[in-house]
Design an enzyme around this catalytic site. Structure first.
Site, PDB file in Angstrom:
ATOM      1  N   ASP A   1     -31.138  17.635 -19.947  1.00  0.00           N
ATOM      2  CA  ASP A   1     -30.493  18.772 -19.265  1.00  0.00           C
ATOM      3  C   ASP A   1     -29.158  19.027 -19.947  1.00  0.00           C
ATOM      4  O   ASP A   1     -28.315  18.143 -20.041  1.00  0.00           O
ATOM      5  CB  ASP A   1     -30.286  18.434 -17.779  1.00  0.00           C
ATOM      6  CG  ASP A   1     -29.797  19.634 -16.975  1.00  0.00           C
ATOM      7  OD1 ASP A   1     -30.371  19.903 -15.908  1.00  0.00           O
ATOM      8  OD2 ASP A   1     -28.830  20.299 -17.415  1.00  0.00           O
TER       9      ASP A   1
ATOM     10  N   ASP B   1     -32.332  25.385 -19.540  1.00  0.00           N
ATOM     11  CA  ASP B   1     -31.574  24.308 -20.198  1.00  0.00           C
ATOM     12  C   ASP B   1     -32.115  22.915 -19.933  1.00  0.00           C
ATOM     13  O   ASP B   1     -31.422  21.933 -20.170  1.00  0.00           O
ATOM     14  CB  ASP B   1     -30.082  24.389 -19.827  1.00  0.00           C
ATOM     15  CG  ASP B   1     -29.756  23.679 -18.528  1.00  0.00           C
ATOM     16  OD1 ASP B   1     -30.609  23.683 -17.617  1.00  0.00           O
ATOM     17  OD2 ASP B   1     -28.663  23.103 -18.456  1.00  0.00           O
ATOM     18  N   GLU B   2     -33.354  22.807 -19.443  1.00  0.00           N
ATOM     19  CA  GLU B   2     -33.863  21.454 -19.230  1.00  0.00           C
ATOM     20  C   GLU B   2     -35.353  21.357 -19.534  1.00  0.00           C
ATOM     21  O   GLU B   2     -36.084  22.335 -19.416  1.00  0.00           O
ATOM     22  CB  GLU B   2     -33.533  20.946 -17.831  1.00  0.00           C
ATOM     23  CG  GLU B   2     -34.373  21.491 -16.754  1.00  0.00           C
ATOM     24  CD  GLU B   2     -33.923  21.106 -15.352  1.00  0.00           C
ATOM     25  OE1 GLU B   2     -34.004  19.916 -15.001  1.00  0.00           O
ATOM     26  OE2 GLU B   2     -33.533  22.020 -14.619  1.00  0.00           O
TER      27      GLU B   2
HETATM   28  P1  TTP Z   1     -27.756  23.669 -14.552  1.00  0.00           P
HETATM   29  O1  TTP Z   1     -28.384  22.746 -15.535  1.00  0.00           O
HETATM   30  O2  TTP Z   1     -28.027  23.443 -13.099  1.00  0.00           O
HETATM   31  O3  TTP Z   1     -26.170  23.650 -14.705  1.00  0.00           O
HETATM   32  P2  TTP Z   1     -25.288  23.508 -15.997  1.00  0.00           P
HETATM   33  O4  TTP Z   1     -26.105  23.259 -17.219  1.00  0.00           O
HETATM   34  O5  TTP Z   1     -24.370  24.665 -16.082  1.00  0.00           O
HETATM   35  O6  TTP Z   1     -24.395  22.232 -15.673  1.00  0.00           O
HETATM   36  P3  TTP Z   1     -24.841  20.696 -15.638  1.00  0.00           P
HETATM   37  O7  TTP Z   1     -24.003  20.033 -16.675  1.00  0.00           O
HETATM   38  O8  TTP Z   1     -24.514  20.234 -14.254  1.00  0.00           O
HETATM   39  O9  TTP Z   1     -26.304  20.644 -15.940  1.00  0.00           O
HETATM   40  O10 TTP Z   1     -28.169  25.150 -14.863  1.00  0.00           O
HETATM   41  C1  TTP Z   1     -28.336  25.636 -16.180  1.00  0.00           C
HETATM   42  C2  TTP Z   1     -27.823  27.045 -16.291  1.00  0.00           C
HETATM   43  O11 TTP Z   1     -28.471  27.880 -15.362  1.00  0.00           O
HETATM   44  C3  TTP Z   1     -26.353  27.169 -15.985  1.00  0.00           C
HETATM   45  O12 TTP Z   1     -25.544  26.933 -17.137  1.00  0.00           O
HETATM   46  C4  TTP Z   1     -26.222  28.560 -15.475  1.00  0.00           C
HETATM   47  C5  TTP Z   1     -27.559  28.848 -14.835  1.00  0.00           C
HETATM   48  N1  TTP Z   1     -27.444  28.748 -13.373  1.00  0.00           N
HETATM   49  C6  TTP Z   1     -27.134  29.896 -12.655  1.00  0.00           C
HETATM   50  O13 TTP Z   1     -27.015  30.984 -13.236  1.00  0.00           O
HETATM   51  N2  TTP Z   1     -27.006  29.806 -11.293  1.00  0.00           N
HETATM   52  C7  TTP Z   1     -27.132  28.622 -10.615  1.00  0.00           C
HETATM   53  O14 TTP Z   1     -26.972  28.573  -9.370  1.00  0.00           O
HETATM   54  C8  TTP Z   1     -27.458  27.436 -11.374  1.00  0.00           C
HETATM   55  C9  TTP Z   1     -27.597  26.113 -10.670  1.00  0.00           C
HETATM   56  C10 TTP Z   1     -27.602  27.562 -12.741  1.00  0.00           C
HETATM   57 MG    MG Z   2     -27.592  21.817 -17.207  1.00  0.00          MG
END
Ligand code: TTP
Ligand code: MG
Length: 419
Positions: free
Chosen positions: A14, A108-109
């Protein structure tokens, strides 16, 4: 003598603060500053933010006004979906060099099945470190990885030491590392279930494990209790599945007034092709097969499908296939169209070596246009950008003018569904 079977090794990756990290990469002057992706103001919400902003308590899905109050000095950016999708494709290409079995979960995962590739979990750690390094070198971004004997533990592990984490989670560590976590960390425990468990004094996973027999089943039902207890003991048999066979995206509308004019039917097809491919692009997939569903005014339903020579994420290509299916394989015999659905299946990640996607310059241009449009919609809302062909003077019955296909007159509608 037969060799013992390879132990199961699953990796979950992720990316860290994904959208925000991409923006910081593009503009190094943002490095070390609180960066928030989202729109300020009363109606805005935070998409994500840099870890610097998280220190102020800002997080995804928070109302922007709250974030502005918590972190007044933050840099706000609207977000550029097309760019994030492109980066996501690049990362997926790296992952696919390490395993033929990659299951993207979101932009992103992803899960990677390393069974038979990594000798054991320690070898899985080595591969995870190599993947992280490659992402750092090629994309100048960090991600967090979890390596475990199954999907559930791998996903929990990747989150344990964010950002830039790498955690191996063997079954033996379930009591020490999983049990102290709150019940919400179990797959299937949403806010409602968590509330019910908490109300009964069950806060952590350890509380579930140690609850007297039957108590969980009484609270949640036999099936759910069994499922949660398996996860709580770190047991999870689900296979890593690449999107190819499993996924599809579709969208359909029922019209308050049957569509009879070919031009109206064509507009409806275009709107569905637009919606479905927008969803495809936002998930970072291309699709191989186009499905058309038509219900006539007298309730006959036909479904037709066509497999494309090359997978696509373009509305134009999906529309062309749908038009052809409609023209050649649907016979209205004077009846109107009551329901129209369009779907795609055979989803796959565009491969780095999938030259066909990029050799056709026109396709590549269309693709960029579509991504730009996605970005604008993301930024200004979906009404911002319709298609010329869908604009007034006259919109089809049951089809609005802004190209989004929403219409109060449509008696039933369904959002794009993903399964
Ligand atoms: P995530 O992997 O949940 O968050 P992240 O990568 O920004 O941070 P982390 O280091 O905690 O993993 O989500 C991936 C992308 O999806 C995030 O960069 C933006 C988008 N996203 C939204 O647009 N709205 C949301 O509510 C979430 C959770 C994510
Ligand atoms: Mg993320």
């Amino acid at each position: 003598m037969a060799r013992p079977p390879s132990p199961r090794v699953v990796l979950h990756l992720d990316m860290d603060a994904f959208y925000a990290a991409v923006e910081v990469r593009e503009d190094p002057s943002l490095l070390g500053r609180p960066v928030i992706i989202g729109h300020r103001g009363r109606r805005g919400v935070v998409s994500t933010c840099s870890y610097e902003a998280r220190r102020f308590g800002v997080h995804s899905a928070m109302p922007s006004v709250t974030a502005e109050r918590l972190c007044p000095g933050a840099v706000w950016l609207p977000g550029r979906m097309a760019l994030y999708v492109e980066v996501s494709h690049g990362i997926r290409a790296i992952l696919e060099r390490h395993s033929p079995l990659v299951e993207p979960l979101s932009i992103d995962e992803a899960f990677l099945d390393l069974t038979g590739i990594a000798r054991d979990l320690a070898d899985g750690r080595r591969i995870a470190a190599a993947i992280k390094q490659e992402i750092r070198d090629r994309e100048r971004l960090t991600g967090s990885a979890g390596v475990a004997p199954n999907k559930f533990l791998a996903k929990v592990a990747s989150d344990l030491e964010k950002p830039d984490g790498l955690v191996v989670f063997p079954l033996e560590e379930v009591p020490s590392r999983l049990w102290p976590l709150p019940v919400e960390r179990l797959w299937g425990v949403g806010p409602k279930t968590a509330e019910r468990l908490n109300a009964d004094g069950l806060m952590t996973i350890a509380d579930l494990v140690h609850a007297p027999g039957g108590r969980l089943a009484r609270l949640l039902g036999e099936g759910s209790a069994e499922h949660l207890l398996a996860l709580a003991h770190g047991r999870d048999d689900r296979a890593v599945e690449s999107g190819r066979e499993a996924k599809s995206i579709s969208e359909e509308r029922t019209y308050g007034e049957d569509l009879t004019r070919p031009a109206d039917i064509d507009k409806a097809l275009l709107a569905r092709a637009d919606g479905v491919t927008r969803e495809l692009r936002s998930q970072g997939f291309v699709a191989r097969t186009v499905h058309l569903k038509v219900r006539t005014g007298d309730f006959e339903t036909v479904t037709r499908a066509r497999t494309l020579s090359e997978p696509t994420d373009l509305a134009e290509v999906v529309l062309a296939a749908a038009r052809e299916l409609f023209r050649e394989r649907v016979f209205l015999k004077g009846r109107g169209v009551r329901l129209l659905g369009l779907g795609v299946s055979g989803l796959e990640a565009p491969r780095a070596g999938q030259a066909a996607l990029f050799v056709d310059e026109r396709q590549e241009k269309l693709r960029r246009l579509a991504q730009t449009a996605d970005g604008i919609r993301e930024k200004f809302g979906k009404a911002a950008l319709g298609r010329a062909r869908l604009l007034p003077p006259r919109s089809a019955p049951g089809e609005d003018a802004d190209g989004t296909g929403e219409d109060a007159a449509a008696e039933a509608s369904s959002l794009p569904s993903v399964d």
